[in-house]
Design an enzyme around this catalytic site. Sequence first.
Site, PDB file in Angstrom:
ATOM      1  N   ASP A   1     -35.611  38.675   7.958  1.00 28.01           N
ATOM      2  CA  ASP A   1     -34.604  37.653   7.700  1.00 28.01           C
ATOM      3  C   ASP A   1     -34.905  36.460   8.608  1.00 28.01           C
ATOM      4  O   ASP A   1     -35.631  36.595   9.601  1.00 28.01           O
ATOM      5  CB  ASP A   1     -33.227  38.251   8.020  1.00 28.01           C
ATOM      6  CG  ASP A   1     -32.124  37.221   7.964  1.00 28.01           C
ATOM      7  OD1 ASP A   1     -32.060  36.480   6.971  1.00 28.01           O
ATOM      8  OD2 ASP A   1     -31.320  37.139   8.930  1.00 28.01           O
TER       9      ASP A   1
ATOM     10  N   ASP B   1     -32.357  33.201   9.361  1.00 26.47           N
ATOM     11  CA  ASP B   1     -31.212  32.714  10.147  1.00 26.47           C
ATOM     12  C   ASP B   1     -30.517  33.847  10.911  1.00 26.47           C
ATOM     13  O   ASP B   1     -30.088  34.832  10.321  1.00 26.47           O
ATOM     14  CB  ASP B   1     -30.193  32.022   9.234  1.00 26.47           C
ATOM     15  CG  ASP B   1     -30.737  30.714   8.681  1.00 26.47           C
ATOM     16  OD1 ASP B   1     -31.816  30.280   9.117  1.00 26.47           O
ATOM     17  OD2 ASP B   1     -30.077  30.129   7.804  1.00 26.47           O
TER      18      ASP B   1
ATOM     19  N   ASP C   1     -29.785  40.644  10.501  1.00 26.49           N
ATOM     20  CA  ASP C   1     -28.593  40.564  11.350  1.00 26.49           C
ATOM     21  C   ASP C   1     -27.280  40.707  10.589  1.00 26.49           C
ATOM     22  O   ASP C   1     -26.232  40.824  11.197  1.00 26.49           O
ATOM     23  CB  ASP C   1     -28.574  39.237  12.130  1.00 26.49           C
ATOM     24  CG  ASP C   1     -28.245  38.052  11.237  1.00 26.49           C
ATOM     25  OD1 ASP C   1     -28.810  37.968  10.122  1.00 26.49           O
ATOM     26  OD2 ASP C   1     -27.398  37.231  11.622  1.00 26.49           O
TER      27      ASP C   1
HETATM   28 MG   LIG Z   1     -29.289  36.229   8.844  1.00 27.50          MG
END
Ligand SMILES: [Mg+2]
Length: 273
Positions: A14, A16, A220
């Site tokens: 991922d 961001d 995240d």
């Molecule tokens: Mg993310």
Amino acid sequence: MGEIQASEYIIFTDMDGTLVDHDTYSYDAALPALELINKKNIPLIFCTSKTRAELEIYCHKLDICHPFISENGGAIFIPQDYFDFPYDHTKQIDNYNVIELGVGYEILESTLKELCTKIDCQVIGFGDMNVDEVCRDTGLDRECAALAKQRDYDEAFRIISPAPKDELLEQEIRKSGFNCTKGGRYYHIMGNNDKGKAVLMLTDLYRKKWPGVKTIGLGDSLNDLPMLMAVDIGILVQKPGGDYDPSITSPDIKRGMGIGPKGWNQELINILE
Ligand SMILES: [Mg+2]
């Protein structure tokens, strides 16, 4: 780019809040691991809600010539000479073979509007915001905000109406045959695709070349869960403040030590060194 070199691992990541900092979008904290990955010729595959246009900037900056997965598994972009065997793909654009898994953006936008009207829920999506508004909302600079607006397979939106309209809207989206998930900043409506399906499809292609290759995934947020479940080693990094996304509870997913790119760096160094 020519023949790819054999590797023990493939890494899906991922962007961001994971490889890049949630607020500053910097990946400086991940540079040591990035260097190690580069040295070992390990394919690093971006798998994110970002658009193709945004990912091409990162490929350029990090000198990466591997496939990438855009817009929450909406499409897989594979450089044309990357695999030396034939495989199914939807179309060719520029120098990519594209495997499309998502639904067109206009359909997503109109479906979202329809469902919001139906349940009287107020949202604001990327399609409703101009470039300056996206800048303000995301902290991206103007150029990046414009690239983030070039969406093909996923609409990112914020829910303005108070709870429980959020849950109601998610239910309505799923009832209509679409998928709904949540990233670090936004909700996302998309087709029946997710990061995990795209990861499995691309992993199959790599395993034709390297049958025993091991897969690592890092994320995240909730939209990363299907990806983290689809890899051999799934790692959840900490959110700003040090917490983990409360919606991810599977014991099969490792809780990495460190926030965003710092955790990304440490966990990968632990595995690869
Ligand atoms: Mg993310």
